[in-house]
Design a protein around this motif. Sequence first.
Motif, short mmCIF file in Angstrom:
data_model
loop_
_atom_site.label_atom_id
_atom_site.label_comp_id
_atom_site.label_asym_id
_atom_site.label_seq_id
_atom_site.Cartn_x
_atom_site.Cartn_y
_atom_site.Cartn_z
N UNK A 95 26.09 42.19 -10.96
CA UNK A 95 25.00 43.49 -11.24
C UNK A 95 25.59 44.24 -9.56
N UNK A 96 25.46 43.47 -8.58
CA UNK A 96 25.94 44.22 -7.32
C UNK A 96 27.16 44.89 -7.30
N UNK A 97 28.20 44.21 -7.89
CA UNK A 97 29.62 44.91 -8.03
C UNK A 97 29.55 46.18 -8.86
N UNK A 98 28.79 45.99 -9.91
CA UNK A 98 28.71 47.24 -10.81
C UNK A 98 27.92 48.43 -9.94
N UNK A 99 26.84 48.17 -9.34
CA UNK A 99 26.24 49.06 -8.50
C UNK A 99 27.01 49.68 -7.43
N UNK A 100 27.78 48.84 -6.77
CA UNK A 100 28.58 49.37 -5.68
C UNK A 100 29.83 50.10 -6.45
N UNK A 101 30.21 49.81 -7.54
CA UNK A 101 31.36 50.70 -8.22
C UNK A 101 30.79 52.17 -8.51
N UNK A 114 27.38 53.38 -8.09
CA UNK A 114 26.26 54.09 -7.02
C UNK A 114 26.86 54.01 -5.55
N UNK A 115 28.03 53.23 -5.44
CA UNK A 115 28.56 53.18 -4.11
C UNK A 115 27.71 52.35 -3.01
N UNK A 116 26.59 51.78 -3.51
CA UNK A 116 25.92 50.91 -2.58
C UNK A 116 25.24 49.87 -3.37
N UNK A 168 17.38 60.58 -7.20
CA UNK A 168 17.51 62.23 -7.19
C UNK A 168 18.36 62.73 -6.23
N UNK A 169 18.19 62.26 -5.02
CA UNK A 169 19.21 62.89 -3.84
C UNK A 169 20.70 62.50 -4.33
N UNK A 170 21.06 61.55 -4.90
CA UNK A 170 22.43 61.31 -5.39
C UNK A 170 22.86 61.82 -6.64
N UNK A 171 21.97 62.64 -7.14
CA UNK A 171 21.99 63.47 -8.41
C UNK A 171 22.14 62.68 -9.79
N UNK A 172 21.46 61.56 -9.91
CA UNK A 172 21.57 60.75 -10.89
C UNK A 172 20.31 61.25 -11.86
N UNK A 173 19.26 61.63 -11.40
CA UNK A 173 18.06 61.96 -12.00
C UNK A 173 17.50 63.04 -11.42
#
Length: 95
Positions: free
Chosen positions: A9-15, A17-19, A60-65
């Motif tokens: 899950x963290x690998x997918x998040x990093x890929x 979301x870049x975090x 929101x700041x990351x422009x996902x929602x």
Amino acid sequence: MRGILTTEIQNKANSFLKREISQKELRLYPYIDYSIKNGCQGWSYSKMDEEEIKILNRLYDERHIIYSPEKIIVTRNFYDFIQDILAISYVEEFL
């Protein structure tokens, strides 16, 4: 175990979301998913704590929602991302 952060899950998040994400963020995704699939019925700030609001603000700041007291709207890419995360973290097996 369901709803637990894993390396996958963290690998997918990093890929995507870049975090990394927190356990709290992972647990917020089913609520976001439910809200966008059900016309935001049940979407309520009173059901969220301060940390969850901070997570929404970050998304929101990351422009996902985009969200308001009435509804939440997500990008198609974020939708695809959370579906993948929910499948990995909450579904025990697939055919």
